[in-house]
Design a protein around this motif. Structure first.
Motif, PDB file in Angstrom:
ATOM      1  N   THR A 158       0.959  -1.181  -0.134  1.00  0.00           N
ATOM      2  CA  THR A 158      -0.049   0.069   0.065  1.00  0.00           C
ATOM      3  C   THR A 158       0.852   1.138  -0.023  1.00  0.00           C
ATOM      4  O   THR A 158       1.968   1.026   0.435  1.00  0.00           O
ATOM      5  CB  THR A 158      -1.067  -0.065   1.185  1.00  0.00           C
ATOM      6  N   PHE A 159       0.066   2.406  -0.343  1.00  0.00           N
ATOM      7  CA  PHE A 159       0.911   3.807  -0.180  1.00  0.00           C
ATOM      8  C   PHE A 159       0.493   4.356   1.098  1.00  0.00           C
ATOM      9  O   PHE A 159      -0.539   3.849   1.727  1.00  0.00           O
ATOM     10  CB  PHE A 159       0.036   4.785  -1.177  1.00  0.00           C
ATOM     11  N   ASP A 160       1.374   5.195   1.658  1.00  0.00           N
ATOM     12  CA  ASP A 160       0.759   5.944   2.902  1.00  0.00           C
ATOM     13  C   ASP A 160      -0.347   6.676   2.649  1.00  0.00           C
ATOM     14  O   ASP A 160      -1.122   6.786   3.814  1.00  0.00           O
ATOM     15  CB  ASP A 160       2.157   6.449   3.300  1.00  0.00           C
TER      16      ASP A 160
ATOM     17  N   THR B 264       3.585  -3.616   3.748  1.00  0.00           N
ATOM     18  CA  THR B 264       4.715  -3.085   3.250  1.00  0.00           C
ATOM     19  C   THR B 264       4.013  -1.599   2.652  1.00  0.00           C
ATOM     20  O   THR B 264       3.174  -1.537   1.758  1.00  0.00           O
ATOM     21  CB  THR B 264       5.422  -3.702   2.062  1.00  0.00           C
ATOM     22  N   GLU B 265       4.673  -0.535   3.123  1.00  0.00           N
ATOM     23  CA  GLU B 265       4.039   0.849   2.853  1.00  0.00           C
ATOM     24  C   GLU B 265       5.383   1.535   1.947  1.00  0.00           C
ATOM     25  O   GLU B 265       6.340   1.724   2.438  1.00  0.00           O
ATOM     26  CB  GLU B 265       3.612   1.431   3.860  1.00  0.00           C
ATOM     27  N   VAL B 266       4.536   2.093   1.030  1.00  0.00           N
ATOM     28  CA  VAL B 266       5.640   3.084   0.182  1.00  0.00           C
ATOM     29  C   VAL B 266       5.112   4.575   0.372  1.00  0.00           C
ATOM     30  O   VAL B 266       3.973   4.808  -0.019  1.00  0.00           O
ATOM     31  CB  VAL B 266       5.706   2.751  -1.087  1.00  0.00           C
ATOM     32  N   SER B 267       6.100   5.536   0.449  1.00  0.00           N
ATOM     33  CA  SER B 267       5.593   6.994   0.648  1.00  0.00           C
ATOM     34  C   SER B 267       6.548   7.654  -0.139  1.00  0.00           C
ATOM     35  O   SER B 267       7.807   7.388  -0.381  1.00  0.00           O
ATOM     36  CB  SER B 267       5.728   7.335   2.144  1.00  0.00           C
ATOM     37  N   ILE B 268       6.133   8.708  -0.766  1.00  0.00           N
ATOM     38  CA  ILE B 268       6.979   9.567  -1.624  1.00  0.00           C
ATOM     39  C   ILE B 268       6.597  11.160  -1.167  1.00  0.00           C
ATOM     40  O   ILE B 268       5.627  11.647  -1.077  1.00  0.00           O
ATOM     41  CB  ILE B 268       6.416   9.625  -3.216  1.00  0.00           C
ATOM     42  N   GLU B 269       7.827  11.531  -0.661  1.00  0.00           N
ATOM     43  CA  GLU B 269       7.868  12.975   0.158  1.00  0.00           C
ATOM     44  C   GLU B 269       8.865  14.082  -0.655  1.00  0.00           C
ATOM     45  O   GLU B 269       9.914  13.554  -0.909  1.00  0.00           O
ATOM     46  CB  GLU B 269       8.138  12.815   1.540  1.00  0.00           C
TER      47      GLU B 269
ATOM     48  N   LYS C  84      14.171  21.252  -2.448  1.00  0.00           N
ATOM     49  CA  LYS C  84      13.610  21.970  -3.722  1.00  0.00           C
ATOM     50  C   LYS C  84      13.533  20.910  -4.872  1.00  0.00           C
ATOM     51  O   LYS C  84      12.435  20.897  -5.711  1.00  0.00           O
ATOM     52  CB  LYS C  84      14.143  23.207  -3.905  1.00  0.00           C
ATOM     53  N   ASN C  85      14.643  20.288  -5.278  1.00  0.00           N
ATOM     54  CA  ASN C  85      14.742  19.670  -6.570  1.00  0.00           C
ATOM     55  C   ASN C  85      14.801  18.210  -6.264  1.00  0.00           C
ATOM     56  O   ASN C  85      15.221  17.337  -7.089  1.00  0.00           O
ATOM     57  CB  ASN C  85      15.950  20.001  -7.325  1.00  0.00           C
ATOM     58  N   LYS C  86      14.676  17.668  -4.856  1.00  0.00           N
ATOM     59  CA  LYS C  86      14.433  16.268  -4.862  1.00  0.00           C
ATOM     60  C   LYS C  86      13.271  15.616  -3.996  1.00  0.00           C
ATOM     61  O   LYS C  86      12.678  16.458  -3.320  1.00  0.00           O
ATOM     62  CB  LYS C  86      15.676  16.052  -3.803  1.00  0.00           C
ATOM     63  N   VAL C  87      13.108  14.301  -4.159  1.00  0.00           N
ATOM     64  CA  VAL C  87      11.875  13.617  -3.473  1.00  0.00           C
ATOM     65  C   VAL C  87      12.645  12.480  -2.847  1.00  0.00           C
ATOM     66  O   VAL C  87      13.822  12.208  -3.327  1.00  0.00           O
ATOM     67  CB  VAL C  87      10.853  13.226  -4.479  1.00  0.00           C
ATOM     68  N   ILE C  88      12.122  11.970  -1.814  1.00  0.00           N
ATOM     69  CA  ILE C  88      12.536  10.695  -1.134  1.00  0.00           C
ATOM     70  C   ILE C  88      11.361   9.812  -1.137  1.00  0.00           C
ATOM     71  O   ILE C  88      10.308  10.080  -0.860  1.00  0.00           O
ATOM     72  CB  ILE C  88      13.105  10.905   0.322  1.00  0.00           C
TER      73      ILE C  88
ATOM     74  N   ILE D  40       3.982  18.149  -4.300  1.00  0.00           N
ATOM     75  CA  ILE D  40       3.638  16.800  -3.668  1.00  0.00           C
ATOM     76  C   ILE D  40       2.658  17.308  -2.826  1.00  0.00           C
ATOM     77  O   ILE D  40       2.954  17.893  -1.813  1.00  0.00           O
ATOM     78  CB  ILE D  40       4.650  15.857  -3.305  1.00  0.00           C
ATOM     79  N   ASN D  41       1.576  16.633  -2.972  1.00  0.00           N
ATOM     80  CA  ASN D  41       0.387  16.980  -1.737  1.00  0.00           C
ATOM     81  C   ASN D  41       0.598  15.810  -0.634  1.00  0.00           C
ATOM     82  O   ASN D  41       0.398  14.473  -1.061  1.00  0.00           O
ATOM     83  CB  ASN D  41      -1.027  16.721  -2.359  1.00  0.00           C
ATOM     84  N   THR D  42       1.332  16.161   0.496  1.00  0.00           N
ATOM     85  CA  THR D  42       1.629  15.152   1.603  1.00  0.00           C
ATOM     86  C   THR D  42       0.426  14.813   2.630  1.00  0.00           C
ATOM     87  O   THR D  42       0.361  14.508   3.597  1.00  0.00           O
ATOM     88  CB  THR D  42       2.789  15.261   2.174  1.00  0.00           C
TER      89      THR D  42
END
Length: 356
Positions: free
Chosen positions: A221-223, A260-265, A269-273, A352-354
């Motif tokens: 799943t996504f967070d 198992t959870e995946v998040s994208i944050e 300014k020019n990077k995501v994790i 990105i909308n977190t």
């Protein structure tokens, strides 16, 4: 300055003084017994004698020490004797002591590093041998059994050939992964960078691994629900491989009925994790620094029941580093693990909308 003067000329001054005093006594005694007189030229002679003795002794001692110190430099080969000047030796003998101490420390560190590398090399060779000999012996066993007469039984022949084929596939899998790591380390693996939606790529990985996760009733799943695409710039196929390896790893060591959870944050300014988090068995603290080593397994039993080449995390690390990005791992034993890596945003990447 006084300390330097004392170090440089103390021996020459004292020795010259002793010689001059001796000559003065001898000359005074000679004058006394010959009814001579100690006149002005006598004192001039004493002064000149002292100066001559001083310079001769200073030069000879300096030359003597320099020759032997230079020989030490040459024989030990720890310093460049061509840059050595006499003044460096005679004015401050502590220079040599410091450089020898530095050399000793450097060599000690070098020896310790070599010992660590040698231990790593031995462990790596042992792991490679273990990984390769298991499928090799399996294939050899089935083939020898067939040659010993089992080939006549069609059912046994088919079953054994299928098992031998699986052993060969495992060998090919290991060699392919080793070849990829070698290319990544040598910089021979070309990355085809492009803009793509990382959310879509993660969802594709979930779809591919859904059945594997279902065997342990693990939820992928996504967070949060990502309604908008998140565009990044990287090699899509290689990042797909990174995500697949990390998710497979979380399933492999995850608990039954786990997640198992995946998040994208946003990172900067020019990077995501991208974070891949599970609530599995976790990794003990002492094992964390080595999880990205080739063939390194946290499970010391050496069990291969979960399959894989033992190179998955090493490949992940090399792919991320080939993108000039960073990968991190955090884990609490018995609680779970989180692997995260950074990616470059596309130039037209939406915010990105977190928020949930």
């Amino acid at each position: 300055m006084a300390k330097k003067f004392k170090r440089s000329y103390k021996f020459a001054i004292k020795t010259s003084l002793y010689i001059t005093l001796f000559l003065s006594v001898v000359l005074a005694g000679f004058a006394y017994f010959t009814s001579g007189f100690l006149t002005g030229p006598f004192f001039a002679f004493i002064f000149i004698t002292y100066l001559v003795c001083f310079f001769i002794i200073q030069y000879r001692v300096e030359h003597f020490i320099y020759k032997r110190i230079k020989k030490i430099y040459d024989n030990v080969s720890l310093l460049d004797s061509t840059t050595l000047q006499p003044s460096q030796v005679t004015t401050d003998m502590a220079t040599l002591t410091r450089e020898v101490e530095k050399f000793t420390k450097d060599k000690k560190l070098e020896i310790e590093t070599l010992k660590v590398r040698e231990a790593y090399r031995k462990e790596f060779m042992g792991n490679v041998s273990h990984e390769l000999k298991t499928p090799l012996f399996t294939v050899q066993g089935y083939i020898l059994t067939l040659l010993d007469g089992a080939m006549k039984d069609k059912a046994v022949r088919k079953k054994y050939l299928q098992r031998a084929s699986k052993g060969v596939e495992r060998l090919i899998y290991i060699v392919r992964d080793l070849d990829m790591i070698t290319k990544l380390e040598a910089g021979d693996l070309h990355l085809e960078e492009e803009d793509f939606n990382i959310v879509e790529l993660v969802q594709g990985s979930f779809d591919l691994l859904e059945m594997k996760a279902a065997k342990k009733n693990i939820t992928l799943t996504f967070d949060i629900e990502y309604e908008e695409p998140i565009w990044v710039n990287a090699d899509r196929d290689r990042i797909q491989q990174v995500l697949t390896n990390l998710i497979v790893n979380s399933i492999k060591y995850g608990k039954e009925d786990g997640t198992t959870e995946v998040s994208i944050e946003n990172l900067i300014k020019n990077k995501v994790i991208v974070r891949v988090t599970d609530n599995g068995e976790g990794i003990e603290k002492e094992n964390l620094p080595r999880v990205f080593e080739r063939f390194y397994r946290v499970d010391k039993s050496g069990s291969r029941k979960e399959g894989g080449s033992g190179l998955g995390l090493s490949i992940v690390k090399h792919i991320i580093e080939a993108h000039n990005e960073k990968i991190y791992v955090e884990s609490v034993f018995g609680v779970g693990s989180e692997f995260s890596f950074t990616l470059e945003k596309s130039k037209d990447l939406p915010e990105i909308n977190t928020e949930i």
